[in-house]
Design a protein around this motif. Structure first.
Motif, PDB file in Angstrom:
ATOM      1  N   LEU A   1      68.372  58.335  -7.312  1.00  0.00           N
ATOM      2  CA  LEU A   1      69.403  57.695  -7.852  1.00  0.00           C
ATOM      3  C   LEU A   1      69.087  56.238  -7.706  1.00  0.00           C
ATOM      4  CD1 LEU A   1      72.405  59.701  -6.796  1.00  0.00           C
ATOM      5  CD2 LEU A   1      71.481  59.970  -8.883  1.00  0.00           C
ATOM      6  N   ALA A   2      69.528  55.442  -8.795  1.00  0.00           N
ATOM      7  CA  ALA A   2      69.319  54.163  -8.757  1.00  0.00           C
ATOM      8  C   ALA A   2      70.687  53.405  -8.917  1.00  0.00           C
ATOM      9  CB  ALA A   2      68.399  53.347  -9.515  1.00  0.00           C
ATOM     10  N   ARG A   3      71.480  52.675  -8.090  1.00  0.00           N
ATOM     11  CA  ARG A   3      72.753  52.010  -8.126  1.00  0.00           C
ATOM     12  C   ARG A   3      72.906  51.083  -9.262  1.00  0.00           C
ATOM     13  NH1 ARG A   3      76.597  48.465  -5.849  1.00  0.00           N
ATOM     14  NH2 ARG A   3      78.608  49.615  -5.171  1.00  0.00           N
ATOM     15  N   ASP A   4      71.878  50.369  -9.642  1.00  0.00           N
ATOM     16  CA  ASP A   4      72.073  49.122 -10.558  1.00  0.00           C
ATOM     17  C   ASP A   4      71.229  49.163 -11.923  1.00  0.00           C
ATOM     18  OD1 ASP A   4      69.462  48.770  -9.693  1.00  0.00           O
ATOM     19  OD2 ASP A   4      69.478  46.676  -9.303  1.00  0.00           O
TER      20      ASP A   4
ATOM     21  N   ARG B   1      77.563  53.107 -10.932  1.00  0.00           N
ATOM     22  CA  ARG B   1      77.804  52.681  -9.558  1.00  0.00           C
ATOM     23  C   ARG B   1      78.567  53.322  -8.874  1.00  0.00           C
ATOM     24  NH1 ARG B   1      76.500  47.704  -7.616  1.00  0.00           N
ATOM     25  NH2 ARG B   1      74.887  46.568  -8.679  1.00  0.00           N
ATOM     26  N   GLN B   2      79.854  53.924  -9.185  1.00  0.00           N
ATOM     27  CA  GLN B   2      80.503  54.761  -8.660  1.00  0.00           C
ATOM     28  C   GLN B   2      79.984  56.051  -8.197  1.00  0.00           C
ATOM     29  OE1 GLN B   2      84.640  55.409 -10.528  1.00  0.00           O
ATOM     30  NE2 GLN B   2      84.632  52.869 -10.727  1.00  0.00           N
ATOM     31  N   SER B   3      79.372  56.612  -9.007  1.00  0.00           N
ATOM     32  CA  SER B   3      78.303  57.972  -8.881  1.00  0.00           C
ATOM     33  C   SER B   3      77.670  57.700  -7.673  1.00  0.00           C
ATOM     34  CB  SER B   3      78.145  58.396 -10.252  1.00  0.00           C
ATOM     35  OG  SER B   3      76.867  59.600 -10.165  1.00  0.00           O
ATOM     36  N   PHE B   4      76.796  56.860  -7.669  1.00  0.00           N
ATOM     37  CA  PHE B   4      75.908  56.484  -6.542  1.00  0.00           C
ATOM     38  C   PHE B   4      76.776  56.413  -5.313  1.00  0.00           C
ATOM     39  CE2 PHE B   4      73.510  53.717  -3.626  1.00  0.00           C
ATOM     40  CZ  PHE B   4      72.216  54.199  -3.898  1.00  0.00           C
ATOM     41  N   ASP B   5      77.522  55.705  -5.208  1.00  0.00           N
ATOM     42  CA  ASP B   5      78.560  55.426  -4.147  1.00  0.00           C
ATOM     43  C   ASP B   5      79.121  57.090  -3.642  1.00  0.00           C
ATOM     44  OD1 ASP B   5      78.009  53.033  -3.962  1.00  0.00           O
ATOM     45  OD2 ASP B   5      79.833  52.221  -4.823  1.00  0.00           O
ATOM     46  N   LEU B   6      79.624  57.635  -4.666  1.00  0.00           N
ATOM     47  CA  LEU B   6      80.237  58.915  -4.407  1.00  0.00           C
ATOM     48  C   LEU B   6      79.149  60.060  -3.840  1.00  0.00           C
ATOM     49  CD1 LEU B   6      82.665  60.769  -4.529  1.00  0.00           C
ATOM     50  CD2 LEU B   6      82.031  61.297  -6.690  1.00  0.00           C
ATOM     51  N   HIS B   7      77.853  59.676  -4.117  1.00  0.00           N
ATOM     52  CA  HIS B   7      76.814  60.663  -3.699  1.00  0.00           C
ATOM     53  C   HIS B   7      76.882  60.572  -2.326  1.00  0.00           C
ATOM     54  CE1 HIS B   7      75.322  61.581  -7.785  1.00  0.00           C
ATOM     55  NE2 HIS B   7      74.914  62.715  -7.202  1.00  0.00           N
ATOM     56  N   GLU B   8      76.552  59.065  -1.547  1.00  0.00           N
ATOM     57  CA  GLU B   8      76.582  59.093  -0.216  1.00  0.00           C
ATOM     58  C   GLU B   8      77.658  59.532   0.363  1.00  0.00           C
ATOM     59  OE1 GLU B   8      74.664  55.497   2.430  1.00  0.00           O
ATOM     60  OE2 GLU B   8      76.251  54.922   1.068  1.00  0.00           O
ATOM     61  N   LYS B   9      78.954  59.134  -0.114  1.00  0.00           N
ATOM     62  CA  LYS B   9      80.406  59.627   0.589  1.00  0.00           C
ATOM     63  C   LYS B   9      80.351  61.176   0.785  1.00  0.00           C
ATOM     64  CE  LYS B   9      85.229  59.271  -0.168  1.00  0.00           C
ATOM     65  NZ  LYS B   9      86.356  58.919  -0.864  1.00  0.00           N
ATOM     66  N   VAL B  10      80.010  61.952  -0.208  1.00  0.00           N
ATOM     67  CA  VAL B  10      79.935  63.365  -0.260  1.00  0.00           C
ATOM     68  C   VAL B  10      78.784  63.821   0.582  1.00  0.00           C
ATOM     69  CG1 VAL B  10      79.741  65.631  -1.533  1.00  0.00           C
ATOM     70  CG2 VAL B  10      81.191  63.695  -2.509  1.00  0.00           C
ATOM     71  N   ALA B  11      77.885  63.285   0.973  1.00  0.00           N
ATOM     72  CA  ALA B  11      76.635  63.567   1.759  1.00  0.00           C
ATOM     73  C   ALA B  11      77.162  63.458   3.114  1.00  0.00           C
ATOM     74  CB  ALA B  11      75.455  63.027   1.465  1.00  0.00           C
TER      75      ALA B  11
ATOM     76  N   LYS C   1      80.418  63.455   4.237  1.00  0.00           N
ATOM     77  CA  LYS C   1      81.513  64.354   4.356  1.00  0.00           C
ATOM     78  C   LYS C   1      80.757  65.756   4.832  1.00  0.00           C
ATOM     79  CE  LYS C   1      85.951  65.140   3.160  1.00  0.00           C
ATOM     80  NZ  LYS C   1      87.296  64.788   2.302  1.00  0.00           N
ATOM     81  N   LEU C   2      79.837  66.056   4.036  1.00  0.00           N
ATOM     82  CA  LEU C   2      79.186  67.508   4.366  1.00  0.00           C
ATOM     83  C   LEU C   2      78.236  67.524   5.137  1.00  0.00           C
ATOM     84  CD1 LEU C   2      79.064  68.579   0.674  1.00  0.00           C
ATOM     85  CD2 LEU C   2      80.849  68.991   2.032  1.00  0.00           C
ATOM     86  N   ASN C   3      77.693  66.314   5.816  1.00  0.00           N
ATOM     87  CA  ASN C   3      76.708  66.138   6.820  1.00  0.00           C
ATOM     88  C   ASN C   3      75.357  66.575   6.285  1.00  0.00           C
ATOM     89  OD1 ASN C   3      75.934  65.416   9.378  1.00  0.00           O
ATOM     90  ND2 ASN C   3      76.225  67.450  10.156  1.00  0.00           N
ATOM     91  N   LEU C   4      75.133  66.293   5.216  1.00  0.00           N
ATOM     92  CA  LEU C   4      73.841  66.628   4.511  1.00  0.00           C
ATOM     93  C   LEU C   4      72.671  65.810   5.053  1.00  0.00           C
ATOM     94  CD1 LEU C   4      75.089  67.098   0.979  1.00  0.00           C
ATOM     95  CD2 LEU C   4      74.764  68.854   2.534  1.00  0.00           C
ATOM     96  N   LEU C   5      71.828  66.554   5.922  1.00  0.00           N
ATOM     97  CA  LEU C   5      70.728  65.757   6.355  1.00  0.00           C
ATOM     98  C   LEU C   5      69.792  65.290   5.406  1.00  0.00           C
ATOM     99  CD1 LEU C   5      70.389  67.933   9.733  1.00  0.00           C
ATOM    100  CD2 LEU C   5      71.808  65.624   9.312  1.00  0.00           C
ATOM    101  N   SER C   6      69.791  66.065   4.413  1.00  0.00           N
ATOM    102  CA  SER C   6      68.561  65.993   3.457  1.00  0.00           C
ATOM    103  C   SER C   6      68.939  64.639   2.431  1.00  0.00           C
ATOM    104  CB  SER C   6      68.640  67.044   2.392  1.00  0.00           C
ATOM    105  OG  SER C   6      69.820  67.277   1.712  1.00  0.00           O
ATOM    106  N   TYR C   7      70.070  64.007   2.787  1.00  0.00           N
ATOM    107  CA  TYR C   7      70.591  62.661   1.743  1.00  0.00           C
ATOM    108  C   TYR C   7      69.908  61.571   2.801  1.00  0.00           C
ATOM    109  CZ  TYR C   7      72.906  58.948  -0.350  1.00  0.00           C
ATOM    110  OH  TYR C   7      73.122  57.725  -0.940  1.00  0.00           O
ATOM    111  N   ARG C   8      69.182  60.483   2.020  1.00  0.00           N
ATOM    112  CA  ARG C   8      68.997  59.411   2.670  1.00  0.00           C
ATOM    113  C   ARG C   8      68.825  58.413   1.668  1.00  0.00           C
ATOM    114  NH1 ARG C   8      64.707  62.107   1.465  1.00  0.00           N
ATOM    115  NH2 ARG C   8      62.789  61.677   1.008  1.00  0.00           N
ATOM    116  N   ARG C   9      69.215  57.020   1.986  1.00  0.00           N
ATOM    117  CA  ARG C   9      69.246  56.034   1.311  1.00  0.00           C
ATOM    118  C   ARG C   9      67.974  55.147   1.571  1.00  0.00           C
ATOM    119  NH1 ARG C   9      74.475  52.169  -0.206  1.00  0.00           N
ATOM    120  NH2 ARG C   9      73.444  50.834  -1.626  1.00  0.00           N
TER     121      ARG C   9
END
Length: 80
Positions: free
Chosen positions: A28-31, A43-53, A55-63
């Protein structure tokens, strides 16, 4: 569903890793849509992915920090 305690499995009818997540690793690219009609939504979608990850403690998500390179003389950022 996970936030509501529902265990589920997502099955892509096109096949395993056959669409965007299999081709771009879920990149995903924010800009990339800045200046377009969907720029703010992207931009909101990008931010939401991080927030949900988080909240769910997803270790596979990384920025990651990435660079775009143009090799044909055009702009390096895709147009909206």
């Amino acid at each position: 569903l996970a936030l509501r305690g529902v265990r589920c499995t997502v099955i892509d009818r096109a096949g395993i890793a056959s669409c965007a997540s299999g081709k771009a690793g879920g990149f995903l690219a924010r800009d990339w849509n800045d200046g377009s009609p969907v720029g703010e939504l992207a931009r909101q979608s990008f931010d939401l992915h991080e927030k949900v990850a988080k909240k769910l403690n997803l270790l596979s998500y990384r920025r990651l920090k990435c660079k775009a390179v143009a090799v044909d003389g055009s702009e390096s950022k895709p147009s909206g």
